[in-house]
Write a protein that holds these residues in place. Structure first.
Motif, short mmCIF file in Angstrom:
data_model
loop_
_atom_site.label_atom_id
_atom_site.label_comp_id
_atom_site.label_asym_id
_atom_site.label_seq_id
_atom_site.Cartn_x
_atom_site.Cartn_y
_atom_site.Cartn_z
N UNK A 291 0.82 -1.21 0.00
CA UNK A 291 0.00 0.00 0.00
C UNK A 291 0.86 1.27 0.00
N UNK A 292 2.14 1.11 -0.31
CA UNK A 292 3.03 2.25 -0.29
C UNK A 292 3.23 2.76 -1.72
N UNK A 293 2.56 3.85 -2.04
CA UNK A 293 2.61 4.37 -3.41
C UNK A 293 3.98 4.96 -3.74
N UNK A 294 4.70 5.46 -2.73
CA UNK A 294 6.02 6.04 -2.99
C UNK A 294 7.00 4.99 -3.48
N UNK A 295 6.99 3.82 -2.85
CA UNK A 295 7.88 2.74 -3.28
C UNK A 295 7.45 2.23 -4.65
N UNK A 296 6.14 2.08 -4.87
CA UNK A 296 5.66 1.61 -6.16
C UNK A 296 6.05 2.56 -7.28
N UNK A 297 5.88 3.87 -7.05
CA UNK A 297 6.24 4.86 -8.07
C UNK A 297 7.74 4.87 -8.32
N UNK A 298 8.52 4.79 -7.24
CA UNK A 298 9.98 4.80 -7.39
C UNK A 298 10.46 3.57 -8.14
N UNK A 299 9.88 2.41 -7.84
CA UNK A 299 10.26 1.18 -8.53
C UNK A 299 9.87 1.23 -10.00
N UNK A 300 8.69 1.78 -10.27
CA UNK A 300 8.23 1.89 -11.66
C UNK A 300 9.18 2.79 -12.47
#
Length: 310
Positions: A291-300
Protein backbone atom coordinates in the motif's frame (compact mmCIF):
# COMPACT_ATOMS: atom_id res chain seq x y z
CA UNK A 1 30.94 -33.96 32.01
CA UNK A 2 31.25 -32.90 28.36
CA UNK A 3 30.25 -29.47 27.15
CA UNK A 4 29.12 -28.46 23.69
CA UNK A 5 32.67 -27.72 22.54
CA UNK A 6 33.58 -31.44 22.72
CA UNK A 7 31.02 -32.26 20.01
CA UNK A 8 32.12 -32.19 16.41
CA UNK A 9 28.62 -31.82 14.97
CA UNK A 10 24.91 -31.51 15.68
CA UNK A 11 22.06 -33.23 13.84
CA UNK A 12 19.29 -30.99 12.56
CA UNK A 13 15.66 -31.94 12.11
CA UNK A 14 14.94 -34.17 9.13
CA UNK A 15 11.75 -33.05 7.42
CA UNK A 16 10.97 -36.36 5.73
CA UNK A 17 12.26 -39.90 5.28
CA UNK A 18 11.28 -40.30 1.64
CA UNK A 19 13.32 -38.74 -1.12
CA UNK A 20 10.32 -37.15 -2.83
CA UNK A 21 9.28 -35.28 0.32
CA UNK A 22 12.85 -34.16 0.92
CA UNK A 23 12.97 -32.65 -2.56
CA UNK A 24 9.55 -31.07 -2.00
CA UNK A 25 10.92 -29.41 1.14
CA UNK A 26 13.95 -28.21 -0.83
CA UNK A 27 11.87 -26.64 -3.60
CA UNK A 28 9.41 -25.09 -1.14
CA UNK A 29 12.16 -23.44 0.91
CA UNK A 30 13.96 -22.42 -2.29
CA UNK A 31 10.83 -20.63 -3.51
CA UNK A 32 10.43 -18.81 -0.18
CA UNK A 33 14.13 -17.91 -0.15
CA UNK A 34 14.07 -16.51 -3.68
CA UNK A 35 10.91 -14.53 -2.90
CA UNK A 36 12.62 -13.02 0.15
CA UNK A 37 15.75 -12.19 -1.86
CA UNK A 38 13.71 -10.59 -4.63
CA UNK A 39 11.40 -8.62 -2.34
CA UNK A 40 14.04 -7.30 0.04
CA UNK A 41 16.51 -6.70 -2.79
CA UNK A 42 13.88 -4.65 -4.59
CA UNK A 43 13.33 -2.44 -1.53
CA UNK A 44 17.07 -1.98 -0.96
CA UNK A 45 17.71 -1.07 -4.60
CA UNK A 46 14.71 1.25 -4.84
CA UNK A 47 15.50 3.16 -1.64
CA UNK A 48 19.19 3.43 -2.48
CA UNK A 49 18.64 4.65 -6.04
CA UNK A 50 15.73 7.08 -5.60
CA UNK A 51 16.71 10.32 -3.83
CA UNK A 52 13.06 11.05 -2.99
CA UNK A 53 13.14 8.06 -0.64
CA UNK A 54 16.18 9.36 1.25
CA UNK A 55 14.15 10.02 4.39
CA UNK A 56 14.45 8.52 7.89
CA UNK A 57 11.53 6.10 7.38
CA UNK A 58 13.04 4.56 4.25
CA UNK A 59 16.54 4.62 5.71
CA UNK A 60 15.32 2.40 8.54
CA UNK A 61 13.31 0.28 6.10
CA UNK A 62 16.48 -0.30 4.06
CA UNK A 63 18.26 -1.51 7.21
CA UNK A 64 15.31 -3.76 8.02
CA UNK A 65 15.47 -5.33 4.56
CA UNK A 66 19.20 -5.96 4.99
CA UNK A 67 18.50 -7.71 8.29
CA UNK A 68 15.71 -9.78 6.73
CA UNK A 69 18.07 -10.92 3.99
CA UNK A 70 20.68 -11.88 6.57
CA UNK A 71 18.20 -13.70 8.80
CA UNK A 72 16.72 -15.92 6.12
CA UNK A 73 20.17 -16.53 4.59
CA UNK A 74 21.39 -17.81 7.96
CA UNK A 75 18.77 -20.55 8.31
CA UNK A 76 17.31 -21.69 4.98
CA UNK A 77 20.38 -22.48 2.80
CA UNK A 78 21.75 -25.06 5.25
CA UNK A 79 18.33 -26.68 5.65
CA UNK A 80 17.89 -26.80 1.87
CA UNK A 81 21.36 -28.30 1.40
CA UNK A 82 20.65 -30.99 3.99
CA UNK A 83 17.42 -31.97 2.22
CA UNK A 84 19.09 -31.94 -1.17
CA UNK A 85 22.02 -34.10 -0.06
CA UNK A 86 19.99 -36.27 2.36
CA UNK A 87 21.95 -35.40 5.49
CA UNK A 88 21.24 -33.84 8.89
CA UNK A 89 24.69 -32.82 10.05
CA UNK A 90 25.92 -29.33 10.87
CA UNK A 91 29.41 -28.83 12.29
CA UNK A 92 29.89 -27.44 15.78
CA UNK A 93 31.47 -24.20 14.48
CA UNK A 94 28.70 -23.96 11.89
CA UNK A 95 26.04 -24.35 14.58
CA UNK A 96 27.71 -21.73 16.79
CA UNK A 97 27.96 -19.35 13.83
CA UNK A 98 24.29 -19.94 13.00
CA UNK A 99 23.22 -19.21 16.58
CA UNK A 100 25.34 -16.07 16.71
CA UNK A 101 24.26 -14.68 13.34
CA UNK A 102 20.59 -15.52 13.81
CA UNK A 103 20.49 -14.01 17.32
CA UNK A 104 22.41 -10.94 16.14
CA UNK A 105 20.19 -10.29 13.13
CA UNK A 106 16.86 -11.09 14.80
CA UNK A 107 17.73 -8.91 17.81
CA UNK A 108 18.89 -6.01 15.66
CA UNK A 109 15.69 -6.31 13.61
CA UNK A 110 13.55 -6.01 16.72
CA UNK A 111 15.50 -2.95 17.87
CA UNK A 112 15.00 -1.44 14.41
CA UNK A 113 11.25 -2.10 14.64
CA UNK A 114 11.29 -0.18 17.93
CA UNK A 115 13.23 2.68 16.34
CA UNK A 116 10.80 2.73 13.41
CA UNK A 117 7.87 3.09 15.84
CA UNK A 118 9.61 6.12 17.35
CA UNK A 119 10.26 7.47 13.85
CA UNK A 120 6.55 7.20 12.99
CA UNK A 121 5.64 8.86 16.29
CA UNK A 122 7.89 11.85 15.57
CA UNK A 123 6.73 12.08 11.94
CA UNK A 124 3.01 12.13 12.79
CA UNK A 125 2.81 13.60 16.29
CA UNK A 126 5.68 16.10 16.07
CA UNK A 127 6.15 16.79 12.34
CA UNK A 128 8.07 20.04 12.92
CA UNK A 129 10.88 18.04 14.58
CA UNK A 130 11.05 15.45 11.84
CA UNK A 131 14.28 15.39 9.85
CA UNK A 132 14.52 14.82 6.12
CA UNK A 133 17.96 13.31 5.57
CA UNK A 134 18.83 9.70 6.38
CA UNK A 135 22.42 10.76 6.98
CA UNK A 136 21.42 12.98 9.88
CA UNK A 137 23.28 12.34 13.09
CA UNK A 138 20.21 11.11 14.99
CA UNK A 139 19.32 8.48 12.38
CA UNK A 140 22.87 7.20 12.17
CA UNK A 141 23.16 7.02 15.96
CA UNK A 142 19.88 5.10 16.30
CA UNK A 143 20.85 2.68 13.54
CA UNK A 144 24.29 2.12 15.06
CA UNK A 145 22.69 1.53 18.48
CA UNK A 146 20.32 -1.08 17.00
CA UNK A 147 23.14 -2.95 15.24
CA UNK A 148 25.40 -2.68 18.30
CA UNK A 149 22.77 -3.91 20.77
CA UNK A 150 22.01 -6.84 18.49
CA UNK A 151 25.70 -7.74 18.35
CA UNK A 152 26.18 -7.62 22.14
CA UNK A 153 22.97 -9.60 22.64
CA UNK A 154 24.22 -12.30 20.26
CA UNK A 155 27.65 -12.51 21.91
CA UNK A 156 26.06 -12.95 25.34
CA UNK A 157 23.65 -15.71 24.27
CA UNK A 158 26.12 -17.58 22.04
CA UNK A 159 28.90 -17.64 24.63
CA UNK A 160 26.49 -18.68 27.37
CA UNK A 161 24.75 -21.38 25.34
CA UNK A 162 27.88 -23.07 24.01
CA UNK A 163 29.56 -23.17 27.41
CA UNK A 164 26.81 -25.41 28.81
CA UNK A 165 27.51 -29.10 29.52
CA UNK A 166 25.41 -31.35 27.26
CA UNK A 167 24.13 -34.75 28.38
CA UNK A 168 21.31 -35.52 25.96
CA UNK A 169 23.08 -36.30 22.70
CA UNK A 170 23.45 -34.01 19.69
CA UNK A 171 20.10 -34.25 17.84
CA UNK A 172 18.13 -30.98 17.57
CA UNK A 173 14.39 -31.00 16.90
CA UNK A 174 14.64 -27.98 14.62
CA UNK A 175 15.76 -27.22 11.06
CA UNK A 176 18.40 -24.75 12.31
CA UNK A 177 20.44 -24.31 15.49
CA UNK A 178 17.98 -22.67 17.86
CA UNK A 179 18.85 -21.84 21.47
CA UNK A 180 15.80 -23.52 23.09
CA UNK A 181 16.59 -26.75 21.23
CA UNK A 182 20.23 -26.69 22.35
CA UNK A 183 19.08 -26.12 25.95
CA UNK A 184 17.08 -29.36 25.74
CA UNK A 185 20.39 -31.20 25.33
CA UNK A 186 21.94 -29.65 28.43
CA UNK A 187 22.30 -31.34 31.80
CA UNK A 188 19.56 -31.08 34.39
CA UNK A 189 20.42 -27.80 36.12
CA UNK A 190 23.01 -26.33 33.79
CA UNK A 191 20.46 -24.79 31.46
CA UNK A 192 19.05 -22.51 34.18
CA UNK A 193 21.81 -19.97 33.58
CA UNK A 194 20.84 -19.47 29.94
CA UNK A 195 17.15 -19.56 30.86
CA UNK A 196 17.85 -16.64 33.20
CA UNK A 197 19.47 -14.73 30.33
CA UNK A 198 16.49 -15.54 28.10
CA UNK A 199 14.10 -14.19 30.75
CA UNK A 200 16.09 -10.94 30.98
CA UNK A 201 16.00 -10.70 27.17
CA UNK A 202 12.26 -11.34 27.23
CA UNK A 203 11.79 -8.50 29.71
CA UNK A 204 13.78 -6.21 27.42
CA UNK A 205 11.70 -7.38 24.47
CA UNK A 206 8.50 -6.75 26.38
CA UNK A 207 9.73 -3.28 27.35
CA UNK A 208 10.36 -2.45 23.70
CA UNK A 209 6.94 -3.82 22.82
CA UNK A 210 5.29 -1.60 25.44
CA UNK A 211 7.16 1.37 23.98
CA UNK A 212 5.89 0.46 20.51
CA UNK A 213 2.30 0.10 21.74
CA UNK A 214 2.41 3.42 23.59
CA UNK A 215 3.91 5.12 20.52
CA UNK A 216 1.12 3.80 18.34
CA UNK A 217 -1.47 4.80 20.89
CA UNK A 218 -0.27 8.39 20.53
CA UNK A 219 -0.05 8.00 16.75
CA UNK A 220 -3.64 6.80 16.39
CA UNK A 221 -4.89 9.61 18.60
CA UNK A 222 -3.08 12.13 16.38
CA UNK A 223 -4.27 10.49 13.16
CA UNK A 224 -7.92 10.54 14.23
CA UNK A 225 -7.60 14.31 14.74
CA UNK A 226 -6.46 14.86 11.14
CA UNK A 227 -9.38 16.68 9.43
CA UNK A 228 -8.96 15.30 5.91
CA UNK A 229 -9.77 11.69 5.04
CA UNK A 230 -6.85 11.59 2.61
CA UNK A 231 -4.45 12.63 5.36
CA UNK A 232 -5.77 9.95 7.72
CA UNK A 233 -5.50 7.32 5.00
CA UNK A 234 -1.89 8.26 4.22
CA UNK A 235 -0.94 8.17 7.90
CA UNK A 236 -2.57 4.78 8.45
CA UNK A 237 -0.96 3.36 5.30
CA UNK A 238 2.51 4.05 6.72
CA UNK A 239 1.72 2.80 10.25
CA UNK A 240 -0.46 -0.28 9.89
CA UNK A 241 2.11 -2.35 7.90
CA UNK A 242 4.73 -1.71 10.59
CA UNK A 243 2.28 -2.67 13.34
CA UNK A 244 1.40 -5.90 11.50
CA UNK A 245 5.08 -6.84 11.18
CA UNK A 246 5.74 -6.11 14.87
CA UNK A 247 2.73 -8.14 16.03
CA UNK A 248 3.72 -11.23 14.02
CA UNK A 249 7.38 -10.95 14.95
CA UNK A 250 6.90 -10.44 18.70
CA UNK A 251 4.08 -12.93 19.27
CA UNK A 252 5.78 -15.86 17.51
CA UNK A 253 9.27 -15.04 18.82
CA UNK A 254 8.20 -14.80 22.46
CA UNK A 255 6.14 -17.97 22.14
CA UNK A 256 9.10 -19.86 20.65
CA UNK A 257 11.50 -18.92 23.45
CA UNK A 258 9.19 -18.76 26.49
CA UNK A 259 6.53 -21.43 25.91
CA UNK A 260 6.26 -23.94 28.78
CA UNK A 261 7.71 -27.42 28.11
CA UNK A 262 4.30 -28.99 28.79
CA UNK A 263 2.91 -27.69 25.48
CA UNK A 264 6.06 -28.25 23.46
CA UNK A 265 6.04 -30.72 20.58
CA UNK A 266 8.25 -31.13 17.48
CA UNK A 267 5.48 -30.09 15.08
CA UNK A 268 4.51 -27.03 17.15
CA UNK A 269 8.17 -25.99 17.57
CA UNK A 270 8.68 -26.30 13.81
CA UNK A 271 5.57 -24.26 13.01
CA UNK A 272 6.50 -21.46 15.40
CA UNK A 273 10.10 -21.39 14.14
CA UNK A 274 8.91 -21.03 10.55
CA UNK A 275 6.51 -18.25 11.59
CA UNK A 276 9.16 -16.11 13.26
CA UNK A 277 12.27 -16.94 11.24
CA UNK A 278 11.07 -17.64 7.68
CA UNK A 279 7.73 -15.90 7.17
CA UNK A 280 8.68 -12.31 8.24
CA UNK A 281 11.65 -11.93 5.85
CA UNK A 282 9.48 -13.23 2.99
CA UNK A 283 6.33 -11.21 3.66
CA UNK A 284 7.80 -7.98 5.09
CA UNK A 285 8.56 -6.57 1.60
CA UNK A 286 4.95 -7.27 0.56
CA UNK A 287 3.53 -5.69 3.71
CA UNK A 288 5.66 -2.57 3.41
CA UNK A 289 5.24 -2.03 -0.32
CA UNK A 290 1.68 -3.30 -0.95
CA UNK A 291 0.00 0.00 0.00
CA UNK A 292 3.03 2.25 -0.29
CA UNK A 293 2.61 4.37 -3.41
CA UNK A 294 6.02 6.04 -2.99
CA UNK A 295 7.88 2.74 -3.28
CA UNK A 296 5.66 1.61 -6.16
CA UNK A 297 6.24 4.86 -8.07
CA UNK A 298 9.98 4.80 -7.39
CA UNK A 299 10.26 1.18 -8.53
CA UNK A 300 8.23 1.89 -11.66
CA UNK A 301 10.48 4.83 -12.59
CA UNK A 302 13.59 2.80 -11.82
CA UNK A 303 12.46 -0.05 -14.08
CA UNK A 304 11.35 2.36 -16.81
CA UNK A 305 14.71 4.12 -16.76
CA UNK A 306 16.54 0.79 -16.89
CA UNK A 307 14.63 -0.53 -19.91
CA UNK A 308 14.94 2.79 -21.75
CA UNK A 309 18.73 2.51 -21.52
CA UNK A 310 18.70 -0.96 -23.05
Amino acid sequence: MPNSSTMTEFLLLKFADTRDLQLLHFWLFLGIYLAALLGNGRIITTVACDHRLHTPMYFFLLNLSLLDLGTISTTLPKSMANSLWDTRAISHPGCAAQVFLFTFLISAEYFFLTVMAYDRYIAICKPLHYGTLPGSRACVHMAAAAWGCGFLHAVLHTANTFSLPLCQGNALDQFFCEIPQILKLSCSDAYLREVGVLVVSACLTFGCFVFIVLSYGQIFRAVLRIPSEEGRHKAFSTCLPHLAVVSLFVSTGLFAYLKPPSISSPSLDLLVAVLYSVVPPAVNPLIYSMRNHEIKDALRKLMTGYFQKQ
